[in-house]
Scaffold this motif. Structure first.
Motif, PDB file in Angstrom:
ATOM      1  N   ASP A  78       0.824  -1.205   0.000  1.00  0.00           N
ATOM      2  CA  ASP A  78       0.000   0.000   0.000  1.00  0.00           C
ATOM      3  C   ASP A  78       0.862   1.260   0.000  1.00  0.00           C
ATOM      4  O   ASP A  78       0.577   2.223   0.711  1.00  0.00           O
ATOM      5  N   ARG A  94     -12.274   0.877   5.034  1.00  0.00           N
ATOM      6  CA  ARG A  94     -11.399   0.278   4.022  1.00  0.00           C
ATOM      7  C   ARG A  94     -10.773  -1.003   4.558  1.00  0.00           C
ATOM      8  O   ARG A  94     -10.669  -2.003   3.833  1.00  0.00           O
ATOM      9  N   TRP A  95     -10.375  -0.996   5.802  1.00  0.00           N
ATOM     10  CA  TRP A  95      -9.787  -2.190   6.398  1.00  0.00           C
ATOM     11  C   TRP A  95     -10.805  -3.330   6.404  1.00  0.00           C
ATOM     12  O   TRP A  95     -10.466  -4.496   6.116  1.00  0.00           O
ATOM     13  N   ARG A 152     -11.428  -5.505   3.125  1.00  0.00           N
ATOM     14  CA  ARG A 152     -10.495  -6.540   2.685  1.00  0.00           C
ATOM     15  C   ARG A 152     -11.190  -7.897   2.622  1.00  0.00           C
ATOM     16  O   ARG A 152     -12.039  -8.212   3.451  1.00  0.00           O
ATOM     17  N   TYR A 171      -4.903  -4.962   0.291  1.00  0.00           N
ATOM     18  CA  TYR A 171      -5.220  -3.540   0.348  1.00  0.00           C
ATOM     19  C   TYR A 171      -6.188  -3.169  -0.774  1.00  0.00           C
ATOM     20  O   TYR A 171      -5.793  -3.024  -1.924  1.00  0.00           O
ATOM     21  N   GLN A 183      -8.183  -0.973  -3.258  1.00  0.00           N
ATOM     22  CA  GLN A 183      -7.883   0.345  -3.819  1.00  0.00           C
ATOM     23  C   GLN A 183      -9.108   1.013  -4.438  1.00  0.00           C
ATOM     24  O   GLN A 183      -9.261   2.227  -4.361  1.00  0.00           O
TER      25      GLN A 183
END
Length: 327
Positions: A248, A287-288, A291, A299, A301
């Motif tokens: 990342d 965002r975490w 996954r 990560y 995107q």
């Protein structure tokens, strides 16, 4: 012409004109180009005036957009018989310089880059409903291969992942409502964009509101029915895919942007409509959670929606004279 000869300014200008057709977060077009004919180097830099400090405080979205523009430039050059070789982040003392591109004469490229050229002008971001028609498995595998070619991974969501991603988008929408500075930033790039604007998302490209509140498309004008935009029912089971990388770093973001544009151009030529959504990924904690623990791409995107739908209008672009300097 020797293979090492630098291209003239006219073809480079034409390639940059194609490059700026790439997608970028909120269509902010966060790029500038500087060409040195003496040594044949084209520098791609981030435009700080087009940063999104509240939506994109890390600059990840800026790098994705610039990476997409870089790949489009590569396609345009390949179509003209040149190979564009990019050195990412070439100067540690100038982090705003994202790539240094050099050109060599080449024959027909064997990696399929040149054949993507017709997709540049045809690619659109569609915020319209798609038909409830499955994307064939061979088409999806071709898109996965396109992402891998640029060092990224495209993971198509199964039903459980679709449910998880829908919840994350719902959480992001609610978090956004409690972030007035972020909403003001969004409004700068969406609200009141006129027909003659050269940036941002015009009203005609926002798409309809979801009639039943079910949509994988970001609503850039939230807050209920405004009496102006139409409503529509979106597909019940959208085809969603997460483009991700193993690491990342800023260089990974640039690679992801290149992978994104290769996927989008391939999808366009395959007859697909596409849209992008970064809403949940703009919040670090969400965002975490986006996954996929089964994927080696740790990560996420960008989120892509794929399907078959109507042609969307083109969003505006700044003229090349505003983004390219010849020195």
């Amino acid at each position: 012409m020797p293979a090492h000869a630098a291209p003239e300014t006219n073809p480079v200008t034409s390639w940059v004109a194609d490059a700026v057709m790439a997608p970028s977060m909120h269509n902010a077009q966060p790029w500038t180009f500087r060409y040195r004919p003496a040594d044949g180097v084209l520098l791609l830099s981030a435009d700080p005036a087009r940063a999104l400090p509240h939506s994109d405080p890390s600059g990840r979205g800026t790098h994705l957009g610039c990476g997409a523009a870089l790949f489009t430039l590569r396609v345009a050059a390949a179509h003209a018989g040149w190979e564009a070789s990019a050195r990412l982040l070439p100067d540690a003392t100038a982090p705003g310089t994202l790539a240094a591109v050099t050109f060599t004469r080449s024959g027909a490229a064997g990696d399929g880059t040149a054949e993507l050229y017709p997709g540049i002008a045809r690619r659109r971001t569609s915020r319209q409903p798609f038909r409830d028609e499955a994307v064939p498995a061979p088409v999806l595998e071709g898109l996965r291969a396109a992402a891998r070619r640029e060092g990224a991974r495209l993971d198509v969501a199964d039903q459980q992942r679709l449910n998880d991603l829908a919840e994350l988008q719902w959480d992001a929408e609610h978090a956004e409502r409690d972030a007035p500075r972020l909403r003001a930033e969004l409004a700068r790039w969406t609200a009141g964009q006129e027909q003659e604007a050269t940036e941002g998302i015009p009203a005609g490209a926002l798409g309809p509101r979801a009639r039943d509140g079910r949509s994988a498309v970001r609503d850039f004008a939230p807050g209920g029915d405004d009496g102006v935009r139409e409503t529509a029912v979106f597909e019940r089971t959208p085809c969603l895919a997460v483009l991700g990388t193993r690491e990342d770093t800023p260089a990974d973001w640039l690679r992801a942007g290149q992978a994104l544009q290769r996927v989008l151009l391939r999808a366009t030529l395959d007859g697909l409509s596409t849209s992008l959504n970064s809403q949940a990924l703009e919040w670090p904690e969400l965002r975490w959670m986006a996954r996929d623990p089964r994927s080696p791409a740790g990560y996420p995107q960008i989120l892509l929606r794929l399907g078959y739908g109507p042609q969307s209008p083109a969003t505006p672009r700044r003229p090349v004279s505003e983004v390219l300097d010849i020195v």
